[in-house]
Write a protein that holds these residues in place. Sequence first.
Motif, PDB file in Angstrom:
ATOM      1  N   THR A 142      45.851  41.517  46.204  1.00 51.42           N
ATOM      2  CA  THR A 142      44.526  41.727  45.446  1.00 51.42           C
ATOM      3  C   THR A 142      43.735  41.978  46.566  1.00 51.42           C
ATOM      4  OG1 THR A 142      43.863  39.621  46.018  1.00 51.42           O
ATOM      5  CG2 THR A 142      45.102  39.809  43.898  1.00 51.42           C
ATOM      6  N   MET A 143      42.628  42.990  46.035  1.00 47.48           N
ATOM      7  CA  MET A 143      41.466  43.255  46.991  1.00 47.48           C
ATOM      8  C   MET A 143      40.311  43.537  46.085  1.00 47.48           C
ATOM      9  SD  MET A 143      43.242  46.082  49.496  1.00 47.48           S
ATOM     10  CE  MET A 143      42.182  45.659  50.990  1.00 47.48           C
ATOM     11  N   ALA A 144      39.270  42.762  46.497  1.00 50.64           N
ATOM     12  CA  ALA A 144      37.971  43.146  45.709  1.00 50.64           C
ATOM     13  C   ALA A 144      36.714  43.261  46.784  1.00 50.64           C
ATOM     14  CB  ALA A 144      37.697  41.803  44.992  1.00 50.64           C
ATOM     15  N   LEU A 145      35.979  44.255  46.553  1.00 53.68           N
ATOM     16  CA  LEU A 145      34.884  44.525  47.476  1.00 53.68           C
ATOM     17  C   LEU A 145      33.793  43.907  46.969  1.00 53.68           C
ATOM     18  CD1 LEU A 145      34.028  45.971  50.026  1.00 53.68           C
ATOM     19  CD2 LEU A 145      33.226  47.929  48.548  1.00 53.68           C
ATOM     20  N   ASP A 146      32.833  42.970  48.009  1.00 52.38           N
ATOM     21  CA  ASP A 146      31.387  42.578  47.720  1.00 52.38           C
ATOM     22  C   ASP A 146      30.299  43.569  48.042  1.00 52.38           C
ATOM     23  OD1 ASP A 146      30.740  42.053  50.169  1.00 52.38           O
ATOM     24  OD2 ASP A 146      31.512  40.064  50.043  1.00 52.38           O
ATOM     25  N   ASP A 147      29.069  43.429  47.769  1.00 54.75           N
ATOM     26  CA  ASP A 147      27.885  44.165  48.063  1.00 54.75           C
ATOM     27  C   ASP A 147      27.901  44.221  49.453  1.00 54.75           C
ATOM     28  OD1 ASP A 147      28.008  44.632  45.486  1.00 54.75           O
ATOM     29  OD2 ASP A 147      26.137  43.627  44.866  1.00 54.75           O
ATOM     30  N   GLY A 200      48.381  32.695  43.676  1.00 59.17           N
ATOM     31  CA  GLY A 200      48.900  32.944  42.000  1.00 59.17           C
ATOM     32  C   GLY A 200      48.374  34.292  41.532  1.00 59.17           C
ATOM     33  N   PHE A 201      47.771  35.209  42.448  1.00 52.42           N
ATOM     34  CA  PHE A 201      46.973  36.343  41.571  1.00 52.42           C
ATOM     35  C   PHE A 201      47.586  37.670  42.211  1.00 52.42           C
ATOM     36  CE2 PHE A 201      43.830  32.827  42.512  1.00 52.42           C
ATOM     37  CZ  PHE A 201      43.652  32.744  41.222  1.00 52.42           C
ATOM     38  N   ILE A 202      47.706  38.380  41.340  1.00 56.47           N
ATOM     39  CA  ILE A 202      48.175  39.663  41.621  1.00 56.47           C
ATOM     40  C   ILE A 202      47.137  40.821  40.539  1.00 56.47           C
ATOM     41  CG2 ILE A 202      50.019  41.421  41.231  1.00 56.47           C
ATOM     42  CD1 ILE A 202      52.046  39.396  41.263  1.00 56.47           C
ATOM     43  N   GLY A 203      46.593  41.559  41.458  1.00 55.43           N
ATOM     44  CA  GLY A 203      45.641  42.708  40.681  1.00 55.43           C
ATOM     45  C   GLY A 203      44.232  42.169  40.569  1.00 55.43           C
ATOM     46  N   THR A 204      43.240  43.140  40.323  1.00 56.87           N
ATOM     47  CA  THR A 204      41.906  42.829  40.213  1.00 56.87           C
ATOM     48  C   THR A 204      41.256  43.857  39.141  1.00 56.87           C
ATOM     49  OG1 THR A 204      41.442  44.236  42.119  1.00 56.87           O
ATOM     50  CG2 THR A 204      41.353  41.846  42.641  1.00 56.87           C
ATOM     51  N   VAL A 205      40.298  43.356  38.499  1.00 57.50           N
ATOM     52  CA  VAL A 205      39.509  44.213  37.658  1.00 57.50           C
ATOM     53  C   VAL A 205      38.179  44.044  37.989  1.00 57.50           C
ATOM     54  CG1 VAL A 205      38.988  44.619  35.313  1.00 57.50           C
ATOM     55  CG2 VAL A 205      41.229  43.956  35.748  1.00 57.50           C
ATOM     56  N   LYS A 206      37.534  45.304  38.287  1.00 59.58           N
ATOM     57  CA  LYS A 206      36.177  45.415  38.839  1.00 59.58           C
ATOM     58  C   LYS A 206      35.503  45.546  37.536  1.00 59.58           C
ATOM     59  CE  LYS A 206      32.759  47.978  41.528  1.00 59.58           C
ATOM     60  NZ  LYS A 206      32.646  48.761  42.511  1.00 59.58           N
ATOM     61  N   ALA A 207      34.741  44.393  36.935  1.00 55.24           N
ATOM     62  CA  ALA A 207      34.153  44.573  35.592  1.00 55.24           C
ATOM     63  C   ALA A 207      32.478  45.019  35.689  1.00 55.24           C
ATOM     64  CB  ALA A 207      34.076  42.995  35.017  1.00 55.24           C
ATOM     65  N   ILE A 213      30.955  40.978  38.290  1.00 50.60           N
ATOM     66  CA  ILE A 213      32.023  40.203  38.680  1.00 50.60           C
ATOM     67  C   ILE A 213      33.427  41.209  38.836  1.00 50.60           C
ATOM     68  CG2 ILE A 213      33.301  38.242  38.105  1.00 50.60           C
ATOM     69  CD1 ILE A 213      30.575  37.660  38.712  1.00 50.60           C
ATOM     70  N   THR A 214      34.121  40.857  39.766  1.00 50.00           N
ATOM     71  CA  THR A 214      35.397  41.193  39.913  1.00 50.00           C
ATOM     72  C   THR A 214      36.340  40.065  39.743  1.00 50.00           C
ATOM     73  OG1 THR A 214      34.958  42.984  41.634  1.00 50.00           O
ATOM     74  CG2 THR A 214      36.991  42.371  41.595  1.00 50.00           C
ATOM     75  N   TYR A 215      37.345  40.258  38.801  1.00 50.96           N
ATOM     76  CA  TYR A 215      38.424  39.151  38.477  1.00 50.96           C
ATOM     77  C   TYR A 215      39.612  39.551  39.188  1.00 50.96           C
ATOM     78  CZ  TYR A 215      34.675  38.075  35.010  1.00 50.96           C
ATOM     79  OH  TYR A 215      33.667  37.882  34.325  1.00 50.96           O
ATOM     80  N   PHE A 216      40.199  38.340  39.439  1.00 50.39           N
ATOM     81  CA  PHE A 216      41.672  38.288  40.254  1.00 50.39           C
ATOM     82  C   PHE A 216      42.642  37.965  38.760  1.00 50.39           C
ATOM     83  CE2 PHE A 216      38.614  37.732  43.304  1.00 50.39           C
ATOM     84  CZ  PHE A 216      39.253  38.334  44.608  1.00 50.39           C
ATOM     85  N   MET A 217      43.554  38.747  38.636  1.00 56.36           N
ATOM     86  CA  MET A 217      44.144  38.698  37.500  1.00 56.36           C
ATOM     87  C   MET A 217      45.393  37.336  37.861  1.00 56.36           C
ATOM     88  SD  MET A 217      43.359  40.796  35.285  1.00 56.36           S
ATOM     89  CE  MET A 217      41.900  40.326  35.870  1.00 56.36           C
ATOM     90  N   GLY A 234      45.260  44.638  34.672  1.00 49.60           N
ATOM     91  CA  GLY A 234      44.045  44.733  33.338  1.00 49.60           C
ATOM     92  C   GLY A 234      43.243  45.720  33.561  1.00 49.60           C
ATOM     93  N   ALA A 235      42.356  46.026  32.435  1.00 44.82           N
ATOM     94  CA  ALA A 235      41.264  47.037  32.385  1.00 44.82           C
ATOM     95  C   ALA A 235      40.480  46.552  31.390  1.00 44.82           C
ATOM     96  CB  ALA A 235      42.024  48.166  32.250  1.00 44.82           C
ATOM     97  N   GLU A 236      38.997  46.632  31.793  1.00 42.85           N
ATOM     98  CA  GLU A 236      38.186  46.314  30.881  1.00 42.85           C
ATOM     99  C   GLU A 236      37.809  47.542  29.897  1.00 42.85           C
ATOM    100  OE1 GLU A 236      33.299  45.090  31.088  1.00 42.85           O
ATOM    101  OE2 GLU A 236      34.321  46.119  32.826  1.00 42.85           O
ATOM    102  N   GLY A 237      37.777  46.937  28.634  1.00 41.50           N
ATOM    103  CA  GLY A 237      37.439  48.052  27.482  1.00 41.50           C
ATOM    104  C   GLY A 237      35.945  48.273  27.440  1.00 41.50           C
ATOM    105  N   ASN A 238      35.540  49.250  26.721  1.00 45.31           N
ATOM    106  CA  ASN A 238      34.202  49.272  26.343  1.00 45.31           C
ATOM    107  C   ASN A 238      33.313  48.274  25.772  1.00 45.31           C
ATOM    108  OD1 ASN A 238      34.448  51.766  27.310  1.00 45.31           O
ATOM    109  ND2 ASN A 238      34.392  53.173  25.213  1.00 45.31           N
ATOM    110  N   ASN A 239      34.255  47.463  25.051  1.00 45.02           N
ATOM    111  CA  ASN A 239      33.472  46.119  24.504  1.00 45.02           C
ATOM    112  C   ASN A 239      33.152  44.992  25.340  1.00 45.02           C
ATOM    113  OD1 ASN A 239      36.303  45.676  24.957  1.00 45.02           O
ATOM    114  ND2 ASN A 239      36.754  45.512  22.937  1.00 45.02           N
ATOM    115  N   GLY A 240      33.586  45.249  26.577  1.00 44.25           N
ATOM    116  CA  GLY A 240      33.472  44.178  27.592  1.00 44.25           C
ATOM    117  C   GLY A 240      34.643  43.151  27.551  1.00 44.25           C
TER     118      GLY A 240
END
Length: 404
Positions: A86-91, A124-131, A135-139, A171-177
């Motif tokens: 996993t990789m997630a970038l903060d501000d 226990g995490f594989i993959g991330t979704v930048k929402a 928030i960025t979520y760890f799968m 995973g991926a975020e849909g237009n509905n959040g």
Amino acid sequence: MKTRQQEIAKVISDIESSIEKLKDFNSFKDLPKVEEDSSAESSAESSAELKPSKDEVFFSRGLTKSWPRFKYLSGEIHGNLTKTRTMALDDSNVIHSLGYKSDMHIKTDILLNSINRELPGHKGFIGTVKASNGITYFMPAYSTSIGKLDRATGKITLENKFPTTPQVRSGAEGNNGIIYMPSYTRTLKIFTYDTKTGQTGSFTPEKPKRSGIGGCNHIWGAVKDKKGEIYMPQVLGSSVAKIDKNGVFKYLEGPPATSGVSGWTHKYVGAIYVEAVNKVFCLPRQGKKILVINCVNDTYEEVDLPADYLKVANKNKNFHGFLGPDGWVYSAFWADTICFRINPYTNEIQWRDYDFHFMDGKPTVKEGSGIMSLGTGYSTAALVKNKSVYLGLAGTSRAIKLEF
């Protein structure tokens, strides 16, 4: 304040960058100028009809022929197991990577080009979704919790949401959040997480007409296009799945997507959307082809990897891949020091062996990288920031950066 060594390193880096740009200029200066269509969609269609030469398309799209420079980051983290996927970038320009099968929280400081291990760790995490909610979520692959990075504060929290481990790797975020997370299981389930309410759910789609060996319908890869529709290739099966912008699941019509292999072989892992051509590129883990999905009409094709590359490549070629700052789609080193890339406008494929760079002055790649076993991988997830790509620490002790 910069140290003298840092100043010298920057000067050297600037010189190398200038040399690469000069090489690109010398490569292209004699080529004819080709007019570009202002519409990415129409240009992609017209290129198929007119079939201009590779060099012309190459030049008109500004895709350079040079390859990114390989660099090790400072700091080492030892251990035989794959450390993170996993990789997630903060501000504040810090990348956070949580553990795969061992407790881990690795911070990559992209300003200092360094890595270090933080406590406590999580696994226990594989993959991330930048929402879209900051928030960025760890799968959750082997965890009953979903990991959360608040990008504004850099704070990591865990939210226990599942009675058992969902076996999710993408995973991926849909237009509905809502984040849609396909499972890496024989019977496919789609887990959902509402980013507005925190509510979770799941549903089991109908089985495809063509299931994989032993009825396996695992998925490892999901990406959203500009309309909000999510595309997902199968790992062991030969179907291509989609969740439309209304949340409706279906399998695309088309021939079997086999990646040129059969049996218990990992075909496609990951999905990369290239908005400029409105297509999704799925790179193989163990397959011999690249899957290209046209998001305009939901058709797809498989592009052969070069025969000369396949002769020398490791079976486990790629972890996931990424869209480079130069416009090429690249593989990410898995059990191989060779990287391949595809031009999304022309489907031209090139490859390069970075074995000498992995050695870093040592007698062998193993000594240079610190890898204990090819099964743990040279790198995992990739994160693109400006003109650099940071690769997740795998079974090596040293992390990699590619500079464009």
